[in-house]
Write a protein that holds these residues in place. Structure first.
Motif, PDB file in Angstrom:
ATOM      1  N   GLY A  33     -49.567 -26.632  35.551  1.00  0.00           N
ATOM      2  CA  GLY A  33     -48.157 -26.571  35.921  1.00  0.00           C
ATOM      3  C   GLY A  33     -47.325 -27.624  35.228  1.00  0.00           C
ATOM      4  O   GLY A  33     -46.102 -27.500  35.119  1.00  0.00           O
ATOM      5  N   ILE A  36     -45.276 -27.836  30.417  1.00  0.00           N
ATOM      6  CA  ILE A  36     -44.017 -28.015  29.690  1.00  0.00           C
ATOM      7  C   ILE A  36     -43.562 -29.471  29.759  1.00  0.00           C
ATOM      8  O   ILE A  36     -43.120 -30.051  28.766  1.00  0.00           O
ATOM      9  N   PHE A  74     -43.291 -20.690  22.954  1.00  0.00           N
ATOM     10  CA  PHE A  74     -42.284 -19.871  23.633  1.00  0.00           C
ATOM     11  C   PHE A  74     -40.934 -20.574  23.665  1.00  0.00           C
ATOM     12  O   PHE A  74     -39.892 -19.943  23.604  1.00  0.00           O
ATOM     13  N   TYR A  75     -40.968 -21.891  23.782  1.00  0.00           N
ATOM     14  CA  TYR A  75     -39.745 -22.647  24.087  1.00  0.00           C
ATOM     15  C   TYR A  75     -39.130 -23.262  22.841  1.00  0.00           C
ATOM     16  O   TYR A  75     -39.812 -23.937  22.074  1.00  0.00           O
TER      17      TYR A  75
ATOM     18  N   TYR B 128     -36.279 -28.468  43.500  1.00  0.00           N
ATOM     19  CA  TYR B 128     -36.166 -28.761  42.075  1.00  0.00           C
ATOM     20  C   TYR B 128     -34.782 -28.412  41.560  1.00  0.00           C
ATOM     21  O   TYR B 128     -34.190 -27.415  41.971  1.00  0.00           O
ATOM     22  N   HIS B 171     -36.167 -31.036  36.965  1.00  0.00           N
ATOM     23  CA  HIS B 171     -37.039 -30.489  35.917  1.00  0.00           C
ATOM     24  C   HIS B 171     -36.170 -30.134  34.724  1.00  0.00           C
ATOM     25  O   HIS B 171     -35.322 -29.243  34.812  1.00  0.00           O
ATOM     26  N   SER B 173     -35.623 -28.354  31.337  1.00  0.00           N
ATOM     27  CA  SER B 173     -36.227 -27.197  30.690  1.00  0.00           C
ATOM     28  C   SER B 173     -36.436 -27.439  29.199  1.00  0.00           C
ATOM     29  O   SER B 173     -35.836 -28.334  28.608  1.00  0.00           O
ATOM     30  N   CYS B 179     -34.877 -18.188  30.907  1.00  0.00           N
ATOM     31  CA  CYS B 179     -35.196 -19.044  32.056  1.00  0.00           C
ATOM     32  C   CYS B 179     -34.137 -18.949  33.150  1.00  0.00           C
ATOM     33  O   CYS B 179     -34.391 -19.331  34.290  1.00  0.00           O
ATOM     34  N   ALA B 188     -41.516 -20.660  34.410  1.00  0.00           N
ATOM     35  CA  ALA B 188     -41.327 -21.870  33.596  1.00  0.00           C
ATOM     36  C   ALA B 188     -41.640 -23.117  34.422  1.00  0.00           C
ATOM     37  O   ALA B 188     -42.259 -24.064  33.929  1.00  0.00           O
ATOM     38  N   LEU B 189     -41.246 -23.108  35.699  1.00  0.00           N
ATOM     39  CA  LEU B 189     -41.539 -24.251  36.573  1.00  0.00           C
ATOM     40  C   LEU B 189     -43.047 -24.390  36.794  1.00  0.00           C
ATOM     41  O   LEU B 189     -43.540 -25.467  37.095  1.00  0.00           O
ATOM     42  N   GLU B 190     -43.763 -23.290  36.686  1.00  0.00           N
ATOM     43  CA  GLU B 190     -45.226 -23.340  36.823  1.00  0.00           C
ATOM     44  C   GLU B 190     -45.897 -23.678  35.501  1.00  0.00           C
ATOM     45  O   GLU B 190     -47.121 -23.591  35.374  1.00  0.00           O
ATOM     46  N   GLY B 191     -45.106 -24.006  34.480  1.00  0.00           N
ATOM     47  CA  GLY B 191     -45.662 -24.420  33.199  1.00  0.00           C
ATOM     48  C   GLY B 191     -46.089 -23.269  32.316  1.00  0.00           C
ATOM     49  O   GLY B 191     -46.846 -23.453  31.368  1.00  0.00           O
ATOM     50  N   LYS B 192     -45.606 -22.076  32.628  1.00  0.00           N
ATOM     51  CA  LYS B 192     -46.017 -20.894  31.847  1.00  0.00           C
ATOM     52  C   LYS B 192     -44.906 -20.448  30.907  1.00  0.00           C
ATOM     53  O   LYS B 192     -43.793 -20.956  30.945  1.00  0.00           O
ATOM     54  N   ARG B 193     -45.216 -19.420  30.097  1.00  0.00           N
ATOM     55  CA  ARG B 193     -44.169 -18.735  29.336  1.00  0.00           C
ATOM     56  C   ARG B 193     -43.203 -18.099  30.323  1.00  0.00           C
ATOM     57  O   ARG B 193     -43.625 -17.599  31.362  1.00  0.00           O
ATOM     58  N   ALA B 194     -41.945 -18.116  29.990  1.00  0.00           N
ATOM     59  CA  ALA B 194     -40.941 -17.657  30.952  1.00  0.00           C
ATOM     60  C   ALA B 194     -40.724 -16.145  30.852  1.00  0.00           C
ATOM     61  O   ALA B 194     -39.640 -15.669  30.551  1.00  0.00           O
ATOM     62  N   ASN B 195     -41.749 -15.382  31.128  1.00  0.00           N
ATOM     63  CA  ASN B 195     -41.599 -13.930  31.248  1.00  0.00           C
ATOM     64  C   ASN B 195     -41.183 -13.629  32.678  1.00  0.00           C
ATOM     65  O   ASN B 195     -41.813 -14.121  33.605  1.00  0.00           O
ATOM     66  N   TRP B 209     -45.521 -20.991  42.913  1.00  0.00           N
ATOM     67  CA  TRP B 209     -46.903 -21.177  43.384  1.00  0.00           C
ATOM     68  C   TRP B 209     -47.253 -20.223  44.530  1.00  0.00           C
ATOM     69  O   TRP B 209     -48.027 -20.551  45.421  1.00  0.00           O
TER      70      TRP B 209
END
Lengths: 171, 447
Positions: A33, A36, A74-75, B128, B171, B173, B179, B188-195, B209
């Motif tokens: 998590g 980023i 991605f970013y 957040y 947070h 970005s 996003c 994105a907040l979970e650290g993933k690609r923002a799909n 989560w």
């Protein structure tokens, strides 16, 4: 660089990088998590995220380098290639376009000798387009490093990049 | 030009010089009064009822009733044990939108107080502020404001002795327009690609989560302290028409005084454009405008007397969106403007859904051909087909592609002759005007 060499990379995160990443991890239930945040922290220390740094971050967050690479690419504000001392984020979205940003962009390119995605020969600036910067009442706008510059025109571009007037000039 | 009858609510601490409001200044003007009131004896349900009754609708663009959104969060015993989250969507990136920046840079405590009250209402213990990385000034001021709030006991454990605990984090970005879509933001907040995620489940039940999560726009949350402090009836009375409250309206493009103003919800478009934006710059005429950002349908001169509220703009075939208008003048090419927008959306597509990933670049190509004078008559039919396939809700997970089609479909309706002229003449009829646009002169016109 092959995957094998990547995994062998022995670049370590600095104590300061680890300290900052740990601050984020304290309120995140799963290590990945902080991906980023960690990428941004490392980038703030090193200017960009190299393959080696990416592997080090992935290791620290118990992620595969591939998964982290998927996030990093991605970013648009994560730089996976070296950038200059300052990144020029140039807004080419609609309000800036209406107010003549194409001409301003041309002026910057002439002045700095770079197009989008390129870094000046002296490594001072990297020029990148950016989605609407949220200052549309002062269009055209751009950021140079952390500074927002508004109501851009040829004169302003000359002032902002004043030190870079001629070829070979060291600034 | 200032109308003394207009009550400033969201911008009451924001003067012409835009000096940031610190804790002392915020409190001196009634700030955190609502927080004290709530912590001294209002239940989460009391707060929810006030917000519901106020008829506050989301200011991020969709206009969904805020109280109703909050009411979907499982409460008390009905909620499984664990965290609940309140997230501010401060990822302002809708083309032509510049209102949240002002609210955060100039009055960060107003947003934070709104967040604490919202979090309390849904019994969230973590919150957040998801803010775009380019907003460096706002980030710095919000972080300072958070430090001051923890010191004062407005955040942290046992807030004002109420037994309520809340953590708040900023947070920043790493970019990407997508996003701003709430489920993409959560990824994105979970650290993933923002799909974006498929819905249901909705974030109110399963968000960050997998826990109940509310995502609200900055301006929406900034309204909360005032609604709690002064009541639902007062808030309703601020709007001129059917919608409650005030709204941050704005105008950009070739108007004399581009800017952002807090005005009653329902203020007529003409008043915003002529009185506040000062009308068109000399030598330019209004051709059309996007009422609320880059993903809203064009409206034209005949719509100028409409009130800016959700219902009226919707009935005219567009959306109020973010309320910040982008003005098209008679010397700017409408095809070029739509091309700029489609380029943006094609670039910002997350790439997950085929109609968006493949369709938007196709539309961009067709528009590039038309703008460059390479267009054929049948290209206009292709654009109409693309609007149908790419723009239909349900063909994609999120609203990016349908939003992208809004300016295009309305441009085809209102500016059809311009598209045809490009094809017939084999060039952009506006090229000379656009080229003649000297940047220095543009700034001169405004001064």
């Amino acid at each position: 660089m092959s995957e094998h060499q990547l995994i062998q990379s022995d670049i370590a995160l600095s104590a300061e990088e680890i300290r900052q990443i740990d601050v984020e991890l304290a309120h995140i239930p799963q290590k990945s998590g902080a991906a980023i945040d960690a990428l941004k922290i490392v980038q703030s220390q090193r200017g960009w995220v190299s393959d080696e740094a990416l592997v080090a971050i992935a290791r620290y967050l118990d992620m595969s380098p591939e998964a982290l690479e998927g996030v990093a690419t991605f970013y648009n504000l994560i730089y996976r290639q070296p950038v200059g001392d300052k990144v020029v984020l140039f807004c080419d979205s609609v309000s800036c376009w209406i107010c003549g940003c194409d001409g301003v962009k041309q002026k910057i390119s002439e002045k700095l000798g770079v197009d989008y995605g390129e870094t000046t020969a002296d490594n001072q600036y990297t020029l990148i387009p950016v989605p609407c910067l949220g200052a549309c009442d002062k269009a055209p706008v751009m950021m140079v490093g952390d500074d927002l510059h508004t109501n851009l025109d040829d004169q302003k571009i000359d002032q902002i990049f004043a030190k870079r007037t001629g070829e070979g000039e060291d600034c | 030009m200032e109308n003394v009858l207009i009550e400033k609510v969201l911008t009451r601490n924001i003067g012409p010089d835009q000096t940031p409001t610190d804790m002392a200044a915020y409190e001196a003007n009634g700030g955190y009064r609502a927080l004290h009131k709530v912590m001294a004896g209002m239940t989460p349900n009391d707060c929810l009822e006030v917000v519901k009754a106020s008829n506050l609708r989301g200011r991020g663009g969709a206009g969904f009733p805020t109280g109703m959104k909050w009411s979907f969060v499982p409460m008390g015993e009905k909620c499984t044990p664990g965290h609940k989250y309140l997230v501010t969507n401060a990822d302002e990136m809708e083309p032509g939108t510049f209102k949240d920046r002002l609210l955060m840079e100039c009055d960060p405590h107003q947003l934070i107080e709104g967040m604490i009250l919202a979090a309390y209402t849904i019994e969230a213990d973590r919150s957040y502020i998801f803010i775009r990385g380019e907003y460096v000034v706002a980030i710095e001021r919000l972080e300072q404001a958070l430090v001051d709030c923890y010191k004062k006991g407005y955040l942290g454990e046992n807030i004002l002795g109420s037994g309520y605990d809340l953590e708040m984090h900023v947070h920043t970005s790493a970019g990407r327009y997508i996003c701003g879509e709430e489920t993409a933001l959560i990824n994105a907040l979970e650290g993933k690609r923002a799909n974006p995620r498929a819905k249901p489940p909705f974030p109110q039940v399963s968000g960050l989560w997998g826990r109940p999560t509310i995502v609200n726009n900055v301006e929406t949350l900034c309204n909360i302290p005032h609604i709690i402090d002064r009541g639902a009836e007062w808030f309703q009375s601020l709007g001129i028409g059917e919608d409650s409250g005030t709204k941050m309206f704005g105008a950009s493009g070739h108007v004399k005084n581009p800017g952002c103003w807090e005005l009653p919800m329902g203020t007529p478009i003409r008043e915003i454009l002529e009185q506040h934006a000062g009308g068109m710059t000399d030598g330019r005429k209004l051709k059309g405008f996007l009422p609320g950002g880059g993903s809203t349908d064009f409206l034209v001169e005949e719509h100028l007397d409409l009130p800016m509220d959700y219902g009226s703009i919707g009935a005219a075939g567009s959306r109020m969106g973010t309320g910040t208008m982008i003005i098209l003048d008679d010397k700017t090419c409408p095809v070029g403007m739509v091309l700029n927008l489609i380029r943006f959306f094609a670039h910002e597509s997350c790439g997950f859904c085929t109609p968006c990933r493949e369709g938007l670049p196709w539309t961009r190509q067709v528009l590039e051909d038309i703008e460059a004078g390479r267009g054929r008559k049948e290209d206009l039919d292709t654009l109409v087909r693309q609007v149908k396939y790419i723009g239909s809700m349900g063909n994609t997970h999120c609203a990016l592609a349908p939003g992208a089609m809004e300016p295009l479909q309305s441009a085809l309706k209102y500016f059809q002759s311009d598209f045809e002229a490009h094809v017939e003449q084999g060039c952009c009829p506006y090229a000379a005007d656009m080229k003649a646009q000297d940047i220095t002169t543009v700034q001169g016109e405004r001064a």
